[in-house]
Each structure stands twice: as structure tokens, then as C-alpha cells.
Scaffold this motif. Structure first.
Motif, short mmCIF file in Angstrom:
data_model
loop_
_atom_site.label_atom_id
_atom_site.label_comp_id
_atom_site.label_asym_id
_atom_site.label_seq_id
_atom_site.Cartn_x
_atom_site.Cartn_y
_atom_site.Cartn_z
N ALA C 91 0.83 -1.21 0.00
CA ALA C 91 0.00 0.00 0.00
C ALA C 91 0.86 1.26 0.00
N ASN C 92 2.17 1.09 -0.22
CA ASN C 92 3.10 2.21 -0.25
C ASN C 92 3.10 3.02 1.05
N VAL C 93 2.90 2.32 2.14
CA VAL C 93 2.94 2.97 3.44
C VAL C 93 4.40 3.09 3.85
N VAL C 94 4.81 4.28 4.25
CA VAL C 94 6.22 4.50 4.57
C VAL C 94 6.60 3.97 5.95
N SER C 95 7.90 3.89 6.19
CA SER C 95 8.41 3.40 7.46
C SER C 95 8.27 4.44 8.56
N LEU C 96 8.37 3.99 9.81
CA LEU C 96 8.34 4.93 10.94
C LEU C 96 9.51 5.91 10.83
N GLU C 97 10.64 5.41 10.37
CA GLU C 97 11.81 6.28 10.21
C GLU C 97 11.49 7.45 9.28
N ARG C 98 10.87 7.14 8.18
CA ARG C 98 10.52 8.16 7.20
C ARG C 98 9.48 9.13 7.78
N LEU C 99 8.50 8.58 8.47
CA LEU C 99 7.47 9.42 9.09
C LEU C 99 8.10 10.37 10.12
N ALA C 100 9.06 9.85 10.90
CA ALA C 100 9.71 10.68 11.91
C ALA C 100 10.55 11.77 11.25
N GLN C 101 11.22 11.44 10.17
CA GLN C 101 12.02 12.44 9.45
C GLN C 101 11.12 13.53 8.88
N ASP C 102 10.02 13.11 8.28
CA ASP C 102 9.06 14.09 7.74
C ASP C 102 8.53 14.99 8.84
N TYR C 103 8.25 14.38 9.97
CA TYR C 103 7.71 15.12 11.12
C TYR C 103 8.68 16.23 11.54
N LYS C 104 9.95 15.88 11.63
CA LYS C 104 10.97 16.86 12.02
C LYS C 104 11.10 17.96 10.96
N GLU C 105 11.09 17.55 9.70
CA GLU C 105 11.24 18.53 8.61
C GLU C 105 10.07 19.49 8.53
N LEU C 106 8.91 19.02 8.91
CA LEU C 106 7.72 19.87 8.90
C LEU C 106 7.66 20.77 10.13
N GLY C 107 8.64 20.60 11.03
CA GLY C 107 8.69 21.49 12.20
C GLY C 107 8.12 20.90 13.47
N GLY C 108 7.82 19.62 13.45
CA GLY C 108 7.30 18.96 14.65
C GLY C 108 8.36 18.81 15.73
N LYS C 109 7.94 18.87 16.99
CA LYS C 109 8.87 18.76 18.11
C LYS C 109 8.70 17.44 18.85
N ILE C 110 9.84 16.84 19.19
CA ILE C 110 9.83 15.59 19.94
C ILE C 110 10.51 15.80 21.29
N PHE C 111 9.81 15.45 22.37
CA PHE C 111 10.34 15.60 23.71
C PHE C 111 10.51 14.21 24.34
N ALA C 112 11.58 14.05 25.10
CA ALA C 112 11.82 12.78 25.79
C ALA C 112 11.59 12.97 27.28
N CYS C 113 10.83 12.06 27.87
CA CYS C 113 10.51 12.12 29.30
C CYS C 113 11.72 11.65 30.12
N ASP C 114 12.30 12.57 30.90
CA ASP C 114 13.53 12.19 31.61
C ASP C 114 13.27 11.22 32.77
N MET C 115 12.06 11.25 33.32
CA MET C 115 11.74 10.29 34.38
C MET C 115 11.76 8.86 33.83
N THR C 116 11.22 8.72 32.61
CA THR C 116 11.26 7.40 31.97
C THR C 116 12.70 6.93 31.78
N MET C 117 13.58 7.86 31.42
CA MET C 117 14.99 7.49 31.23
C MET C 117 15.57 6.94 32.52
N ASP C 118 15.22 7.58 33.65
CA ASP C 118 15.69 7.09 34.95
C ASP C 118 15.13 5.72 35.25
N ILE C 119 13.81 5.58 35.08
CA ILE C 119 13.14 4.32 35.43
C ILE C 119 13.64 3.17 34.58
#
Lengths: 154, 154, 154
Positions: C91-119
Motif C-alpha cells: 500500500a506504499n505505506v512508509v516506514s516509521l523512520e521516514r514518518l519521523a524524518q518528515d515530522y521533524k522537517e515539517l517542524g514537529g517537536k519531539i520531547f523525551a521524558c527524563d523520568m522514563t529514562m531514569d526508570i
């Protein structure tokens, strides 16, 4: 914080309070954990907070079930629940019980879905009446949600 | 874009209708149940309602799948799906079919994600065309959601 | 109700930007897929977008885990993950990698939860620093969410 707040609702408005309303449907440890972290964060930042416990979420509000009840059977398998618990302890992450107490002290409201109680055969006597504000139906949820800035289903 | 924004709720606007928009991603019985209960509750209280069925949620809109299809494989294990079903009957809880019918009669809209249809190989012929309003992509969802008071992902 | 509504964005307010804020808690392939599709759709339609990765969602932002990491163990079982993958390709559905790249290029912001990193014992070195905007706590999420038109927990 209050400045940004009031900027959102103009000077002549008599402060429509910002609110977050969360449906807690899941009984997964990690999801309830997130729900309380978000609720407590909102309260600490001056927002109001309402949480509606339904289905597996409500099961967690049975006496003694918050921390010792069934952990996330499914999702914790990925990482190993004991590893998570150990790391949470090491990272000074508090228990669900403590999070729930803080939530109440900060003024957060907890509602219990009465339809879930019927379906799952849960009685008030089995529930944490010290945490629960009200036993109610979907109408109460809708009224809380329609006045909320942030709505989540967890 | 900002024009559309302000056009949505200027001082002289004659009632921007309150709306709830729900993405139904899960195919779990209990989650779809909650989705319809919330949708019907909102409609009964004078709000508009839109539901976007994607992935496992959309699978449930196949002909004959709403009530007889696979129940929540994972989450029902905790309580036992038959126990839930028996209790629901005893508590006079209606079927998903009935909830969906009520939802439509109350004016609720159901959208089917066409990308999901491609991915899962689902054709219109397999779907409940009597329930579905439109077959559409994410843009339709965004337009509904941005005009909504309450947004949920279930 | 409509009065409160219109009071939210009066004519003289300088364009409160429309935003969507998504908590990505799940690590399920299909759910992260939906999150990016929604995020990219919102960005393409002129909205702002913020995604907060926590718990299993954050695990997916480890180097090499976006597409090759553990697929949705639980939910994919229903349909068979390979069937889904094959159909997505067809169905020509793109990969998550491609979707994430597009998201960044379109100006989307990704935040990482630091508490999760600790846990979960996740270090910055293990994470996709090319995608992540900021490592932060719940307060940052609340601030993004309270200014958002659409909020979701996935």
C-alpha cells in the motif's frame, strides 16, 4: 504561569479555570502511573484536575490494589516488571499510593464509573472511598470534559 | 490558517457547536464500549460527536464483527470475558450493536480510515456501510478535531 | 456555554497558534504509526505539533529501534505482524523512520521524558538525539498541552 494563563482567557473574563480531565480506563501500572504524574503536574501548575476511573482502571481503586494489585500483565513483559520496580526504587520514583495521596492533597478529584461497578460487580465497600469523590455516570464526565483545556483517555 | 482560527470563534459568531472527536484505534470490546458510551453521552447532552475508526477499531466495523467478533483478547483475560458478558447482561448493559445504532440515531458521525483499509486489505463491501458516514484520510480527522472541545484516542 | 467559548479567543487576541500535543506512551508499532500520521497531518495543515515520548514509546526512540525494534507484540498477534508489514509495503505505506524524518522537517517537536529514562535506565547516548528536541519533565508537557487545541494520549 498565571500570566500565560490569563492571557489565554482575556482580562474581562472571570477566570475560566484551566482543567485537565483524564479517563483512566487501563489498569496497567505504567499507565496509571502516567495518569497521576500528569494530574499532579497539572495541579502543581495551578490547574484543576479530574480523573474518571472506569473498567480496569477502577479495579485498581479496590482496597489494597493500587500498588500490590496485578501489575501490567501484558506491557510490562517487554521489560520485566521487577526490573522496572527496582529501577523505580533506585530512581526515587514514588508508589502509586503516594501519587494518589498527593493528588488528593493538591485538590485533584477522583470519580468512579458506576456502570463499571455494575458490570464488574464491584461494591462501594470494596473501593477506596477515601480517594473517591463521587460515584457517577458518563454525564458527569462529559460536563467535566467540556470545560477542560486538556482531555486524555488513558 | 490563523484566519480560519479566529473565524472559528469570533465574538459575533452564532454558537460554535461543542463537539467531541474520538479516534477508535483499539478493537478491544471494553474500549469500543467506552467510546460509544462517551459518544452517546455527549450527543444526549447536546454536543456533536465524531468517531474515527482506524486499525483494530476499524476491523470491528466489518459486517458481523461488532458483537460477535474477537473480544478483547488481552485485557479481558484479567477478569474473564464471559464473566464480563454475563454481568453486562445482568446489569442491563446493551450490546455494541445497540450502542452504535443509538449513536447514529442521535446524529453521531462515524468515519473510516482509508489508509487502514489499504494496510489491512479491508474493502467497503466488508464494512458496515450503514454505520459509516465517510471513508477518509487524516486531514478529515484533523479538521474535526481542531474544532472540538474534547478529543480522545481510544 | 457558547459565551465561555467565544471568550477563549477574542478578536483582539494576536493569533493563538493551533497546536496538537500527543503523549506517546505505547511502543506498539501501529500506535506510533498513528501518532506520526496524525502529527504530520496536523503540521501539513498549518498546525504546530508536539510529541512527548514516555515509557514504551521512548524505548522506540533508542538508536535502531524505530523500525527494527520489537513490533507490537500483543496487538499485532490478531492480524499477524508480517501480513501487516507486507500489506503496508504493497500500500506504499512508509516506514516509521521516514514518518519521523518528515515530522521533524515539517517542524514537529519531539520531547523525551527524563523520568522514563531514569526508570528504564536509558541514557541520552542510547537515544535518537537527532530527533529529540529536549529532555524534560511533566511540567514541559503541561505547558504544551494547555496551549493545544487537540490533546491525545497514545
Amino acid at each position: 504561569m498565571e500570566d500565560t494563563d490569563t492571557a489565554m482567557s482575556p482580562a474581562n473574563e472571570p477566570a475560566r479555570p484551566e482543567k485537565i480531565t483524564i479517563i483512566v480506563h487501563s489498569g496497567d501500572f505504567d499507565k496509571i502511573y502516567s495518569a497521576f504524574i500528569i494530574g499532579n503536574g497539572a495541579l502543581a501548575m495551578g490547574m484543576e484536575a479530574s480523573m474518571y476511573f472506569t473498567f480496569w482502571g477502577l479495579s485498581r481503586l479496590k482496597k489494597g490494589a493500587l500498588d500490590s494489585g496485578p501489575l501490567s500483565k501484558m506491557h510490562m513483559l517487554g521489560l520485566g516488571k521487577w526490573m522496572v520496580k527496582r529501577r523505580m526504587k533506585k530512581a526515587n520514583v514514588v508508589s502509586l499510593e503516594r501519587l494518589a495521596q498527593d493528588y488528593k492533597e493538591l485538590g485533584g478529584k477522583i470519580f468512579a464509573c458506576d456502570m463499571t461497578m455494575d458490570i464488574m460487580g464491584i461494591t462501594k465497600e470494596q473501593l477506596r472511598t477515601d480517594l473517591i469523590e463521587e460515584y457517577c455516570a458518563v454525564g458527569t464526565y462529559i460536563n467535566e470534559a467540556r470545560g477542560s483545556t486538556v482531555t486524555l483517555f488513558i
